[in-house]
Design a protein around this motif. Structure first.
Motif, short mmCIF file in Angstrom:
data_model
loop_
_atom_site.label_atom_id
_atom_site.label_comp_id
_atom_site.label_asym_id
_atom_site.label_seq_id
_atom_site.Cartn_x
_atom_site.Cartn_y
_atom_site.Cartn_z
N VAL A 33 20.16 72.69 34.53
CA VAL A 33 20.64 72.45 33.17
C VAL A 33 20.92 73.80 32.52
CG1 VAL A 33 20.11 71.46 30.92
CG2 VAL A 33 19.30 70.33 33.01
N GLY A 34 22.10 73.98 31.98
CA GLY A 34 22.44 75.23 31.31
C GLY A 34 23.92 75.40 31.16
N PRO A 35 24.34 76.35 30.33
CA PRO A 35 25.76 76.53 30.02
C PRO A 35 26.47 77.51 30.93
CG PRO A 35 24.46 77.88 28.55
CD PRO A 35 23.48 77.17 29.45
N SER A 36 25.84 77.91 32.04
CA SER A 36 26.50 78.78 33.00
C SER A 36 26.11 78.33 34.40
CB SER A 36 26.09 80.24 32.80
OG SER A 36 24.83 80.49 33.37
N ALA A 37 26.83 78.83 35.40
CA ALA A 37 26.54 78.45 36.78
C ALA A 37 25.58 79.42 37.47
CB ALA A 37 27.84 78.35 37.57
N ASP A 38 24.88 80.21 36.68
CA ASP A 38 23.94 81.18 37.23
C ASP A 38 22.61 80.52 37.60
OD1 ASP A 38 25.84 83.14 36.71
OD2 ASP A 38 25.00 83.58 34.71
N GLU A 39 21.92 81.08 38.56
CA GLU A 39 20.54 80.73 38.91
C GLU A 39 20.36 79.23 39.14
OE1 GLU A 39 18.42 82.49 35.57
OE2 GLU A 39 17.93 84.20 36.83
N MET A 40 21.18 78.65 39.98
CA MET A 40 21.04 77.23 40.29
C MET A 40 19.93 77.03 41.33
SD MET A 40 24.82 75.53 40.07
CE MET A 40 25.33 76.01 41.71
N THR A 60 24.28 70.08 34.75
CA THR A 60 25.35 70.53 33.85
C THR A 60 26.05 71.78 34.38
OG1 THR A 60 23.80 71.83 32.50
CG2 THR A 60 24.18 69.56 31.84
N LYS A 61 25.33 72.60 35.15
CA LYS A 61 25.93 73.82 35.70
C LYS A 61 27.05 73.50 36.69
CE LYS A 61 21.87 76.74 35.00
NZ LYS A 61 21.02 77.81 35.58
N TYR A 62 27.00 72.31 37.29
CA TYR A 62 28.03 71.96 38.27
C TYR A 62 29.39 71.77 37.60
CZ TYR A 62 23.58 70.70 40.49
OH TYR A 62 22.30 70.70 40.94
N SER A 63 29.37 71.48 36.30
CA SER A 63 30.63 71.29 35.57
C SER A 63 31.40 72.60 35.43
CB SER A 63 30.36 70.71 34.18
OG SER A 63 29.71 71.66 33.34
N LEU A 64 30.73 73.71 35.70
CA LEU A 64 31.34 75.03 35.53
C LEU A 64 31.79 75.66 36.84
CD1 LEU A 64 28.67 76.15 32.97
CD2 LEU A 64 31.06 75.71 32.45
N LEU A 65 31.66 74.93 37.93
CA LEU A 65 32.05 75.46 39.23
C LEU A 65 33.55 75.32 39.46
CD1 LEU A 65 29.18 74.02 41.48
CD2 LEU A 65 29.36 76.33 40.50
N ASP A 87 36.61 75.24 44.69
CA ASP A 87 36.09 75.55 46.02
C ASP A 87 34.57 75.49 46.06
OD1 ASP A 87 35.99 77.80 44.34
OD2 ASP A 87 36.19 79.22 46.01
N ARG A 88 33.92 75.96 45.01
CA ARG A 88 32.46 75.90 44.97
C ARG A 88 31.96 74.47 44.73
NH1 ARG A 88 29.63 80.14 41.17
NH2 ARG A 88 27.84 79.14 42.18
N LEU A 89 32.72 73.70 43.96
CA LEU A 89 32.33 72.31 43.74
C LEU A 89 32.46 71.52 45.05
CD1 LEU A 89 31.39 70.37 41.51
CD2 LEU A 89 33.78 69.73 41.18
N ARG A 90 33.51 71.81 45.82
CA ARG A 90 33.68 71.17 47.12
C ARG A 90 32.51 71.53 48.04
NH1 ARG A 90 37.86 73.51 48.34
NH2 ARG A 90 39.33 71.98 47.52
N ALA A 91 32.15 72.79 48.06
CA ALA A 91 31.04 73.22 48.90
C ALA A 91 29.74 72.55 48.47
CB ALA A 91 30.90 74.75 48.84
N LEU A 92 29.54 72.39 47.16
CA LEU A 92 28.34 71.73 46.67
C LEU A 92 28.32 70.27 47.11
CD1 LEU A 92 25.77 71.55 44.97
CD2 LEU A 92 27.22 71.11 42.97
N GLY A 93 29.43 69.57 46.95
CA GLY A 93 29.48 68.17 47.36
C GLY A 93 29.16 68.01 48.84
N HIS A 104 33.72 64.51 48.03
CA HIS A 104 33.30 65.45 49.06
C HIS A 104 32.05 64.97 49.79
CE1 HIS A 104 36.41 68.06 47.71
NE2 HIS A 104 35.86 68.30 46.55
N GLY A 105 31.71 63.69 49.62
CA GLY A 105 30.66 63.07 50.43
C GLY A 105 29.34 62.83 49.77
N ALA A 106 29.12 63.33 48.56
CA ALA A 106 27.83 63.17 47.89
C ALA A 106 27.70 61.78 47.29
CB ALA A 106 27.66 64.22 46.80
#
Length: 410
Positions: free
Chosen positions: A212-219, A243-248, A251-257, A299-301
């Motif tokens: 949870v947070g307004p940046s994609a840092d320190e997930m 909420t940090k996933y909304s900022l990816l 390519d990073r969102l695909r990798a996360l999924g 992406h499979g999740a």
């Protein structure tokens, strides 16, 4: 012998041109799903209305719902939601929590929900009082809903020894899921590891408030996936918010999924709360904080949509309507075609059932007759129009009904 027959049903997820069917119920289970069932049982004429399995609420806080009368939301853009709730938790009694939670749970039922996973806080300032109330609530409302308790600490864990004792005590009493909120802990990784340690010791599922947070840092999702794989817990772990996933970027969102899919970790998106609390440090171009679950699913999740808070400082509104939550979510992530909206409905039903490992879920012979009739003609239509649920059944027993809206012309 049949007890009830729903006639002329349009099954959620069926092809648009599929013929209408009848659904026969006997002994609390679905006995037949086929056209023109002959029977002298009680009949409910649907006239082509949509029928779905009961909705599944995967993430709600019944224990701290309906406290805005004693715990007002912050004025302006303040961010002290947790502190405001923490200040009133010592005043929670078993009777108080039960009464508020029952009112919220009844609204869930009236909006078509038949399965609920509620998170319940056991921080030292409330102890096990909320847990005790929700234990009783689960028993008293079993006629309408299956209520599962996820025990967790909201205000820190590794730095509060009594919190650990309370979590263990709740697990000893039968809590079926263990979770946490590592974002409020000085040792985020330590809390996550302790959650998995207890989950393995007690053979419980895991559901963590995460990233949870307004940046994609320190997930922290990487550690959760790693522990899930290490301990063979795929399919038994969920994280809420993200909420940090909304900022990816894509390519990073695909990798996360793909990472979530390979590990077997599900995500519950909570649009009402995430919209209300995210980006309060900004005075323009405010971050929305609602993760695109459709993209993760592609992406499979596995993902679900859920309510989270109702009428408290984290979310000072709410009617416990999951279909409204799905519509809100679709607006925010800009998903509007029929397939996308149908997938949103899946995130209230089949995908949510998979998240809580409800294996006997769905409209099929032999499954429990947990059913909802909608004032809609398709799943996508239900999300697009915020359709009203007209009636519902839990194990074949009717649990609620509402009149179809009628226009009175002069």
């Amino acid at each position: 012998m049949l007890d009830t027959v729903l006639r002329g049903a349009r099954i959620a997820g069926a092809d648009a041109d599929a013929p209408l069917v009848d659904i026969a119920i006997a002994g609390g289970t679905i006995a037949a799903v086929e056209p023109s069932i002959r029977s002298d049982a009680d009949c409910v004429e649907l006239g082509g209305k949509l029928v779905s399995p009961g909705l599944v609420e995967t993430h709600i806080h019944l224990d701290k719902s309906r406290i805005v009368d004693r715990c007002a939301p912050a004025a302006g853009r303040a961010r002290d939601h947790m502190e405001r709730v923490s200040a009133v938790k010592p005043g929670f009694t078993v009777e108080d929590v039960y009464a508020r939670a029952a009112a919220t749970l009844e609204q869930c039922i009236l909006n078509g929900t038949t399965h609920v996973r509620t998170h319940v806080e056991v921080d030292p300032n409330v102890g096990l009082r909320s847990f005790e109330a929700l234990e009783q609530l689960a028993t008293d409302y079993a006629w309408a809903v299956d209520l599962e308790l996820c025990v967790f600490a909201q205000e820190g864990w590794t730095n509060v020894p009594e919190t650990d004792r309370n979590v263990v005590a709740a697990l000893d009493r039968g809590a079926s899921v263990v979770g946490g909120a590592p974002g409020y802990d000085p040792d985020r990784a330590g809390q996550i590891r302790r959650i998995f340690e207890l989950a393995r010791e007690y053979d419980r599922d895991v559901d963590i408030h995460l990233d949870v947070g307004p940046s994609a840092d320190e997930m922290d999702i990487g550690l959760v996936c790693e522990l899930t794989e290490r301990h063979g817990y795929g399919g038994r772990v969920a994280v809420g918010h993200g909420t940090k996933y909304s900022l990816l970027p894509p390519d990073r969102l695909r990798a996360l999924g793909e990472r979530l899919a390979s590990a077997g970790v599900a995500v519950t998106v909570l649009p009402a709360t995430d919209l209300f609390v995210t980006g309060r440090h900004q005075d323009h171009a405010v971050v929305r904080g609602v993760a695109d679950a459709n993209a993760l699913v592609a992406h499979g999740a596995n993902c679900s949509l859920s309510t989270n808070n109702v009428l408290n400082p984290f979310t000072p509104y709410g009617d416990c309507s999951l279909i409204r939550i799905a519509n809100l979510y679709a607006n925010v992530v800009q998903r509007g075609n029929e397939d996308e909206l149908a997938e949103c409905f899946e995130m209230l039903t089949r995908r949510s059932a998979r998240l809580i490992r409800c294996e006997d879920y769905g409209i099929a012979v032999g499954r429990p007759a947990d059913l909802v009739v909608w004032n809609a003609r398709s799943a996508a239509d239900a999300v697009a129009t915020i359709a009203l649920p007209l009636t519902g059944f839990k194990r074949g027993r009717r649990t609620f009904s509402r009149a179809r809206p009628e226009l009175h012309r002069p």
